[in-house]
Design a protein around this motif. Structure first.
Motif, PDB file in Angstrom:
ATOM      1  N   ASN A 197      24.521  24.408  28.133  1.00 35.26           N
ATOM      2  CA  ASN A 197      25.598  23.810  28.918  1.00 35.26           C
ATOM      3  C   ASN A 197      25.491  22.277  28.897  1.00 35.26           C
ATOM      4  O   ASN A 197      24.543  21.711  29.428  1.00 35.26           O
ATOM      5  CB  ASN A 197      25.490  24.340  30.353  1.00 35.26           C
ATOM      6  CG  ASN A 197      26.618  23.886  31.228  1.00 35.26           C
ATOM      7  OD1 ASN A 197      26.906  22.705  31.313  1.00 35.26           O
ATOM      8  ND2 ASN A 197      27.230  24.832  31.914  1.00 35.26           N
ATOM      9  N   GLN A 198      26.471  21.614  28.306  1.00 37.44           N
ATOM     10  CA  GLN A 198      26.441  20.153  28.195  1.00 37.44           C
ATOM     11  C   GLN A 198      26.444  19.474  29.562  1.00 37.44           C
ATOM     12  O   GLN A 198      25.817  18.428  29.741  1.00 37.44           O
ATOM     13  CB  GLN A 198      27.614  19.643  27.350  1.00 37.44           C
ATOM     14  CG  GLN A 198      27.559  18.149  27.087  1.00 37.44           C
ATOM     15  CD  GLN A 198      26.324  17.737  26.307  1.00 37.44           C
ATOM     16  OE1 GLN A 198      25.975  18.349  25.302  1.00 37.44           O
ATOM     17  NE2 GLN A 198      25.653  16.685  26.763  1.00 37.44           N
ATOM     18  N   TYR A 199      27.136  20.044  30.533  1.00 38.80           N
ATOM     19  CA  TYR A 199      27.138  19.466  31.879  1.00 38.80           C
ATOM     20  C   TYR A 199      25.713  19.404  32.434  1.00 38.80           C
ATOM     21  O   TYR A 199      25.317  18.402  33.023  1.00 38.80           O
ATOM     22  CB  TYR A 199      28.037  20.289  32.813  1.00 38.80           C
ATOM     23  CG  TYR A 199      27.965  19.832  34.246  1.00 38.80           C
ATOM     24  CD1 TYR A 199      28.662  18.699  34.665  1.00 38.80           C
ATOM     25  CD2 TYR A 199      27.201  20.523  35.185  1.00 38.80           C
ATOM     26  CE1 TYR A 199      28.592  18.264  35.982  1.00 38.80           C
ATOM     27  CE2 TYR A 199      27.125  20.100  36.497  1.00 38.80           C
ATOM     28  CZ  TYR A 199      27.820  18.971  36.895  1.00 38.80           C
ATOM     29  OH  TYR A 199      27.742  18.534  38.200  1.00 38.80           O
ATOM     30  N   GLN A 200      24.934  20.459  32.227  1.00 35.21           N
ATOM     31  CA  GLN A 200      23.551  20.460  32.708  1.00 35.21           C
ATOM     32  C   GLN A 200      22.707  19.424  31.973  1.00 35.21           C
ATOM     33  O   GLN A 200      21.843  18.784  32.578  1.00 35.21           O
ATOM     34  CB  GLN A 200      22.945  21.854  32.561  1.00 35.21           C
ATOM     35  CG  GLN A 200      23.551  22.860  33.512  1.00 35.21           C
ATOM     36  CD  GLN A 200      22.985  24.256  33.315  1.00 35.21           C
ATOM     37  OE1 GLN A 200      22.443  24.579  32.260  1.00 35.21           O
ATOM     38  NE2 GLN A 200      23.114  25.087  34.331  1.00 35.21           N
ATOM     39  N   VAL A 201      22.945  19.245  30.683  1.00 44.97           N
ATOM     40  CA  VAL A 201      22.238  18.193  29.931  1.00 44.97           C
ATOM     41  C   VAL A 201      22.553  16.827  30.525  1.00 44.97           C
ATOM     42  O   VAL A 201      21.648  16.023  30.787  1.00 44.97           O
ATOM     43  CB  VAL A 201      22.621  18.225  28.434  1.00 44.97           C
ATOM     44  CG1 VAL A 201      22.058  17.010  27.699  1.00 44.97           C
ATOM     45  CG2 VAL A 201      22.155  19.509  27.785  1.00 44.97           C
ATOM     46  N   ASP A 202      23.833  16.576  30.776  1.00 37.99           N
ATOM     47  CA  ASP A 202      24.250  15.285  31.317  1.00 37.99           C
ATOM     48  C   ASP A 202      23.661  15.036  32.703  1.00 37.99           C
ATOM     49  O   ASP A 202      23.187  13.934  32.998  1.00 37.99           O
ATOM     50  CB  ASP A 202      25.777  15.199  31.386  1.00 37.99           C
ATOM     51  CG  ASP A 202      26.432  15.237  30.006  1.00 37.99           C
ATOM     52  OD1 ASP A 202      25.739  14.979  28.993  1.00 37.99           O
ATOM     53  OD2 ASP A 202      27.645  15.539  29.956  1.00 37.99           O
ATOM     54  N   ARG A 203      23.671  16.036  33.538  1.00 36.01           N
ATOM     55  CA  ARG A 203      23.114  15.878  34.900  1.00 36.01           C
ATOM     56  C   ARG A 203      21.608  15.663  34.851  1.00 36.01           C
ATOM     57  O   ARG A 203      21.063  14.807  35.546  1.00 36.01           O
ATOM     58  CB  ARG A 203      23.431  17.107  35.766  1.00 36.01           C
ATOM     59  CG  ARG A 203      24.884  17.292  36.098  1.00 36.01           C
ATOM     60  CD  ARG A 203      25.469  16.142  36.892  1.00 36.01           C
ATOM     61  NE  ARG A 203      24.786  16.026  38.171  1.00 36.01           N
ATOM     62  CZ  ARG A 203      24.785  14.929  38.931  1.00 36.01           C
ATOM     63  NH1 ARG A 203      25.413  13.855  38.538  1.00 36.01           N
ATOM     64  NH2 ARG A 203      24.152  14.904  40.077  1.00 36.01           N
ATOM     65  N   ALA A 204      20.924  16.438  34.038  1.00 37.23           N
ATOM     66  CA  ALA A 204      19.471  16.284  33.927  1.00 37.23           C
ATOM     67  C   ALA A 204      19.117  14.903  33.399  1.00 37.23           C
ATOM     68  O   ALA A 204      18.195  14.249  33.904  1.00 37.23           O
ATOM     69  CB  ALA A 204      18.888  17.372  33.029  1.00 37.23           C
TER      70      ALA A 204
END
Length: 72
Positions: free
Chosen positions: A15-22
């Motif tokens: 999930n790209q959103y999780q990459v960005d948040r992390a």
């Protein structure tokens, strides 16, 4: 006494959103040099063999091929 650099961690999520948040939180907390997050499928990881010394999974392995999940 010999110097050992601090251990690093690599997280993987599809999930790209999780990459960005992390990535955002790693930067904010000052741990970005020690923690990397990449987008990818853990059933087909984008890393050469023998890249890691250990692995740890949370809420993911139940989705893998061996468990009848949708992985792969």
């Amino acid at each position: 006494m010999s110097y050992s650099p601090p251990p690093t961690r690599t997280g993987i999520t599809i999930n790209q959103y999780q990459v960005d948040r992390a990535t955002h939180h790693n930067d904010r907390l000052g741990v970005a040099p020690l923690a990397d997050v990449v987008r990818g499928n853990f059933c087909e990881m984008p890393f050469p063999a023998n890249t890691f010394d250990a692995a740890y999974a949370i809420e993911a392995t139940c989705h893998g091929k061996a468990t009848g999940g949708r992985g792969g």
